[in-house]
Motif scaffolding. Structure first.
Motif, short mmCIF file in Angstrom:
data_model
loop_
_atom_site.label_atom_id
_atom_site.label_comp_id
_atom_site.label_asym_id
_atom_site.label_seq_id
_atom_site.Cartn_x
_atom_site.Cartn_y
_atom_site.Cartn_z
N GLU A 37 34.99 37.59 39.84
CA GLU A 37 35.81 37.70 41.05
C GLU A 37 37.29 37.88 40.74
OE1 GLU A 37 34.93 34.93 44.12
OE2 GLU A 37 36.70 35.46 45.27
N PRO A 38 37.91 38.90 41.31
CA PRO A 38 39.35 39.10 41.13
C PRO A 38 40.14 38.17 42.05
CG PRO A 38 38.48 40.84 42.50
CD PRO A 38 37.31 39.97 42.11
N HIS A 39 41.43 38.16 41.88
CA HIS A 39 42.27 37.20 42.61
C HIS A 39 42.27 37.47 44.11
CE1 HIS A 39 45.05 33.90 42.36
NE2 HIS A 39 45.95 34.54 43.08
N GLN A 40 42.28 38.72 44.50
CA GLN A 40 42.26 39.06 45.92
C GLN A 40 41.04 39.96 46.16
OE1 GLN A 40 46.04 39.77 47.97
NE2 GLN A 40 47.10 39.59 46.03
N PRO A 50 30.59 40.53 47.02
CA PRO A 50 29.65 39.81 46.16
C PRO A 50 28.20 40.09 46.54
CG PRO A 50 31.29 38.30 47.08
CD PRO A 50 31.47 39.62 47.77
N ASN A 51 27.37 40.39 45.55
CA ASN A 51 25.93 40.44 45.84
C ASN A 51 25.15 39.38 45.05
OD1 ASN A 51 25.87 41.68 43.34
ND2 ASN A 51 25.56 43.73 44.17
N VAL A 52 25.87 38.52 44.36
CA VAL A 52 25.24 37.39 43.68
C VAL A 52 26.15 36.18 43.86
CG1 VAL A 52 24.39 36.44 41.50
CG2 VAL A 52 24.21 38.90 41.93
N LEU A 53 25.57 35.07 44.29
CA LEU A 53 26.31 33.80 44.38
C LEU A 53 25.64 32.82 43.43
CD1 LEU A 53 26.74 33.69 48.28
CD2 LEU A 53 28.53 34.13 46.58
N LEU A 54 26.41 32.33 42.48
CA LEU A 54 25.87 31.49 41.40
C LEU A 54 26.19 30.03 41.67
CD1 LEU A 54 24.61 31.45 38.47
CD2 LEU A 54 26.99 31.54 37.65
N ASP A 55 25.18 29.19 41.58
CA ASP A 55 25.36 27.75 41.80
C ASP A 55 25.90 27.12 40.51
OD1 ASP A 55 25.20 25.05 42.32
OD2 ASP A 55 23.09 25.09 42.93
N ILE A 56 27.15 26.68 40.55
CA ILE A 56 27.75 26.08 39.35
C ILE A 56 28.03 24.59 39.57
CG2 ILE A 56 28.79 28.27 38.62
CD1 ILE A 56 31.52 27.08 39.60
N MET A 70 29.07 23.93 44.59
CA MET A 70 30.18 24.75 44.10
C MET A 70 29.61 26.09 43.63
SD MET A 70 32.61 22.53 44.57
CE MET A 70 34.13 22.60 43.59
N GLY A 71 30.36 27.16 43.83
CA GLY A 71 29.80 28.47 43.50
C GLY A 71 30.78 29.41 42.82
N GLU A 72 30.24 30.43 42.20
CA GLU A 72 31.02 31.58 41.73
C GLU A 72 30.36 32.83 42.29
OE1 GLU A 72 31.18 31.38 37.43
OE2 GLU A 72 32.95 30.09 37.42
N ALA A 73 31.18 33.84 42.58
CA ALA A 73 30.67 35.08 43.17
C ALA A 73 30.74 36.20 42.15
CB ALA A 73 31.50 35.45 44.40
N TYR A 74 29.73 37.05 42.19
CA TYR A 74 29.65 38.19 41.27
C TYR A 74 29.17 39.43 42.00
CZ TYR A 74 30.25 34.82 37.54
OH TYR A 74 30.78 33.86 36.74
N VAL A 75 29.48 40.58 41.39
CA VAL A 75 28.88 41.84 41.83
C VAL A 75 28.04 42.37 40.69
CG1 VAL A 75 29.33 44.26 42.39
CG2 VAL A 75 30.64 42.45 43.51
N ARG A 76 26.76 42.56 40.94
CA ARG A 76 25.86 43.13 39.95
C ARG A 76 26.01 44.64 40.01
NH1 ARG A 76 20.71 41.69 37.95
NH2 ARG A 76 20.43 39.87 39.30
N LEU A 77 26.28 45.28 38.87
CA LEU A 77 26.53 46.72 38.87
C LEU A 77 25.25 47.55 38.93
CD1 LEU A 77 28.31 49.23 38.55
CD2 LEU A 77 28.30 48.83 36.10
N TYR A 78 24.30 47.24 38.09
CA TYR A 78 23.07 48.04 38.03
C TYR A 78 21.98 47.38 38.87
CZ TYR A 78 25.39 50.24 34.07
OH TYR A 78 26.28 50.91 33.29
#
Lengths: 249, 249, 249, 249, 249, 249
Positions: free
Chosen positions: A166-169, A177-183, A233-241
């Motif tokens: 995730e970028p700052h803005q 985001p298409n993936v939300l990771l449980d951290i 708590m989570g982190e957000a990601y974008v899966r490319l492929y």
């Protein structure tokens, strides 16, 4: 250079970041999760962020070499806290220049680490040109490393999935985001890693709040049945492929 | 009406399709996989496709009721072949009208089935207005079923992920797959189900070729390490909501 | 260098491709159609694909020069089968580097061929960085060749339309076809050209199936009145610039 | 009702517009070109634009019926000037309501006219909700008319291409033209048709300027070789479905 | 080099353009408005447009140096007419090459001017590669100039908003204006500045018509209450970063 | 019905929201700012959110009428705290039905309030169908109210700008903010208004954190020169129509 030299691993995590601090704020949870599962986790910092992300040190009057040393120490501490190795290519920042030589060095890292998963920056960031430059080189090197005909030691790379952290803005970077990771289970460790970056204290809370926010969204998207607790708590990601799977879930 | 009445299930698959044949071509593999794993799989056909997708029957001179019966029989056979229940709402096609009453009926099905996964059409299809209409109602009903205040029997729905299955001309429908599903192990069963749709023989090969094509892409995206064989068959999907997970992979 | 030296033509087709095989799979039908109509068709291969698209040869233990020779021979045979000239710039692949010198060489080709139509790769391809690099250079060179002030022999280029040919995984490359080309009459010739590429036998059927698939879509979009037969074969393209016409049809 | 009753035609042009004036400003050139070629051209006005596009008449104190009559007369004159028939469905405007009955009436028109080409509004227009409503109905009715099972007289429709004509503020309507039509030869006639709409005099010059502007772009995209003169006039369109062709040009 | 050397200003306008004429057609109104308000306005021309935008001079047989001199004179006259300073970097055009050295020169200009507002080209322009190249460098240099660690004289830059000015074919450049600027009061001055570019007489009317067109849209979006007169003239812009404000209006 | 009846105002703010609480979380700052400046601020709640956004009340066993009363009281308190009037149309939620009658009621409100600025939901929200339904009706009614021929009391509406306020999961709703509003001076008031919504205590902190986050971005985009303090609080918006202005800033 790599600070440690672990044996090759079949499910390593490789994080390619432009500057020394990026991997902590944006992917610290994913790194700690991998390390806790016993996977190899390696962070590749293309630069120290010595010019573009060290404003306090410059205002304090430090010189370029001092700043690099400082950033290296902080980043190494943060990586150790997360359970990851770290390597610095010292390629310079602001601007981080895209050169064939730098891409070639990244190919060598791919071939050596043989990652099962790759994390890097988004391809768009109107606030920071080094981030997309790092991402473009990370993606280009991944494809080159796949080619048997590319001249570098090691076996051709498979097709490890790539996730943009995730970028700052996020909205301004077209980050959907298409993936939300449980951290949740490793968040305390991520917080400690963030606190290794002493000069950026205002970011500690900003990224703690963000983790809460992504955690609320995680619960919302997972549904009530999963039993995620209020403090997720989570982190957000974008899966490319595209995801490849044997089950829709 | 439901042809069978299985006990509620925690990991049911619900497929909502506009016409009687759609679920076979587009999601037959996912359905067969779920059934083989012992999950409940339920297909909800909003119409029989009696006007818009029965050209041969009309040219053969059949009447509306005969065509509906024919389509119902074919679809029921195909569902049975895949291991799924099927229910027909007989809401009419060409056009499939979006009404509060029809949405309410779909809410009731959500509450009864309590699906863990939902499959439906894409929201864009310039070749067939019924497909997006079905998708809009499927999505609206899912949100309504989540509300404790919505007046329908059963518990509020959780947050089952939604996957759009592949339309006939994917690019024209803005269908960019982000999930590739390995259906190799059940492809023979999908082929048999396709063959239940006797009037559309030209589609059997078209969708067999498509499964091969998606299989090639599946291998390409999974990488050589996964050991997918040359004959991998696939189905493509678009996941609507973010994936929630404890591991990036 | 050009293998033949035809007289300048007012309606030449120019195909600019990154590697030696691309033009066959992706644009073989368009090339054969042009040749059959008596137009000049010229293929410009920026590289041989010696590193990135010759996996079998590398696994067979061939050296770099042998592989280049092999790829050149195969591509020349395929071009001859299609009725096209071919020129190889031998600029290296994986990565294909974007340099002012290479762009300048492409400008010279534009000025010499004076094409009425240009075909090249898409601008997005997350699986292969050389393809967008070739496309960017092809587009940049086209604009440079239009400028009377650009220092290269020949007349300034007009404004030939540009078509992107189909990448291997179209949706992932944001390839939304807006032109479907009927290649039925020349498909046998395209198949023969594909068979010149002996090492990639698995692609012959893949691209035959694709031609069928695009043919089905061609019929669907042309409507029943056009009398396209059941065996229609097609190729898909994206037109970059607006079509200019005297008739809407 | 249709003012004239021509024999069915195989290459008719059908223009479906929300209000009485739209077809003149946005598609007058295309209509005049078709008429000059001897094709049937039919304009279907869903409403008179009596509430939303007759501000001057309201300010002048006219009543609703007077305004409708006025708009009908003007539009009929403009259509006659262009060489087209015109039919008014008088379905009401501001808002133009999307109803099954109105869609059904449009299906009947498709079946009767059997158009080779269809023109209508864009699907997005944040300044005027009636325009997208008309477009949605025009597209839905086209698909319904294609179904043999749809209960309306006449043969099932083929697959006539659809072109969106230019909205008043193109960029705000996501209108990215992919077809530029040369209307130089009929522009004088379009201007005369515009002048039939006496209350909107400020639009005459606005759309004359627009035609010049699109003409400049037409020349730019066609290239210098086509010999388009300095006074080229144009109209811009977006083609919805892929072009089907036997030649790339 | 700068033709004049004004004192640093807190609300300067900086316009970065690829070629010598761009700023006149596309941003002449904004420049004149700033100058009339007493703000410093500075135009930075990366090249003279000597190869790509001087067709008439080449056809007239002028040499490269003569053409540069001619373009410089015309641009300087136009800038003076608008009330702006102008500096030419003479970096060459067609192609305008993106080099670290050129970016560094632009950083120095940012640090010297300390602009409150920045105008430049769009990031997409399929008709002219120099325009996006200039925009990419303008944006990269802006971010570099913000870093205290970047080695250039002067204070770190703030965060001046960036506006893209209008390209020649806006829709093809994905230019969707989100700011319409009222230039009525300075249009006569813009027209005079355009007339300084003697070789491009056909553009004078083209851009006068465009100003009228944008003026009509300005009135339409501002509403009737604002009292904009019939002769309103406008320029269109795309704001890149979010607007920051204390009032929604 | 309107709880108060203020005199018409030339710079009123109108907020159209689907449910009773939306305006507080999403636009409370903008409302309080308007009220503090002495502008009329009016909130129009299409429903009470009685079914879809009152989960706690349903779990507590309240009946439908009790829940509506509860929500009305809470919302009225929150509006009063912000300094706004509030009107409830009681149109029902989950689903909020789009009907001509409801749109007509909204038109009447536009004509009565004559707003200078309009706030509403985004057009996309895959988590809540009522939000886009409210937005579509708000936009449609605005255009209808502009028409002199629309049969409702009052003068035709001007062209008030429309801003979409922030949805719960912005990226999933394609919400890319282009306006960041400084609400620091009224944040305490917004917090108090949030606390009027007693049942949703977990949201108080969520939206306080969001205000901090948007505040950080506000500072980042405004630049250091504006002197925004460390505790800046913000709200994010998307402006739908182009900004019309006499100054770029």
């Amino acid at each position: 250079m790599a600070l440690t030299a672990p044996p090759p691993s079949d499910d390593a995590l490789l994080v390619i970041s432009a500057h020394a601090g990026d991997f902590v704020w944006r992917a610290g949870g994913a790194i700690a999760l991998a390390a806790e599962r016993g996977q190899r986790a390696k962070v590749l910092c293309l630069s120290f962020g010595e010019r573009g992300e060290s404003a306090k040190a410059w205002r304090d009057g430090l010189g370029l070499d001092e700043i690099k040393r400082l950033r290296r120490t902080e980043a190494a501490d943060a990586a150790a806290t997360l359970g990851a190795e770290i390597e610095f290519l010292d390629a310079g920042d602001y601007p981080l220049r895209e050169t064939p030589e730098l891409v070639d060095r990244i190919v060598h890292v791919y071939r050596e680490v043989n990652p099962a998963v790759v994390l890097t920056h988004t391809l768009t960031d109107p606030y920071n040109g080094d981030h997309p430059a790092a991402a473009r080189m990370a993606l280009q090197a991944r494809v080159l490393a796949q080619a048997i005909g590319y001249d570098a030691p090691g076996e051709p790379l498979g097709a490890p999935p790539v996730f943009f952290f995730e970028p700052h803005q996020p909205e301004q970077c077209d980050f959907k985001p298409n993936v939300l990771l449980d951290i949740t289970s490793v968040f305390a460790r991520k917080r400690k890693a963030m606190e290794c970056l002493a000069a950026q204290q205002h970011m500690w809370d900003y990224y703690t709040d963000l983790a809460k926010r992504r955690g609320v969204q995680l619960k919302r998207n997972a549904g009530p049945n999963l039993g995620l607790s209020h403090g997720t708590m989570g982190e957000a990601y974008v899966r490319l492929y595209p995801e490849t799977t044997g089950t829709l879930a």
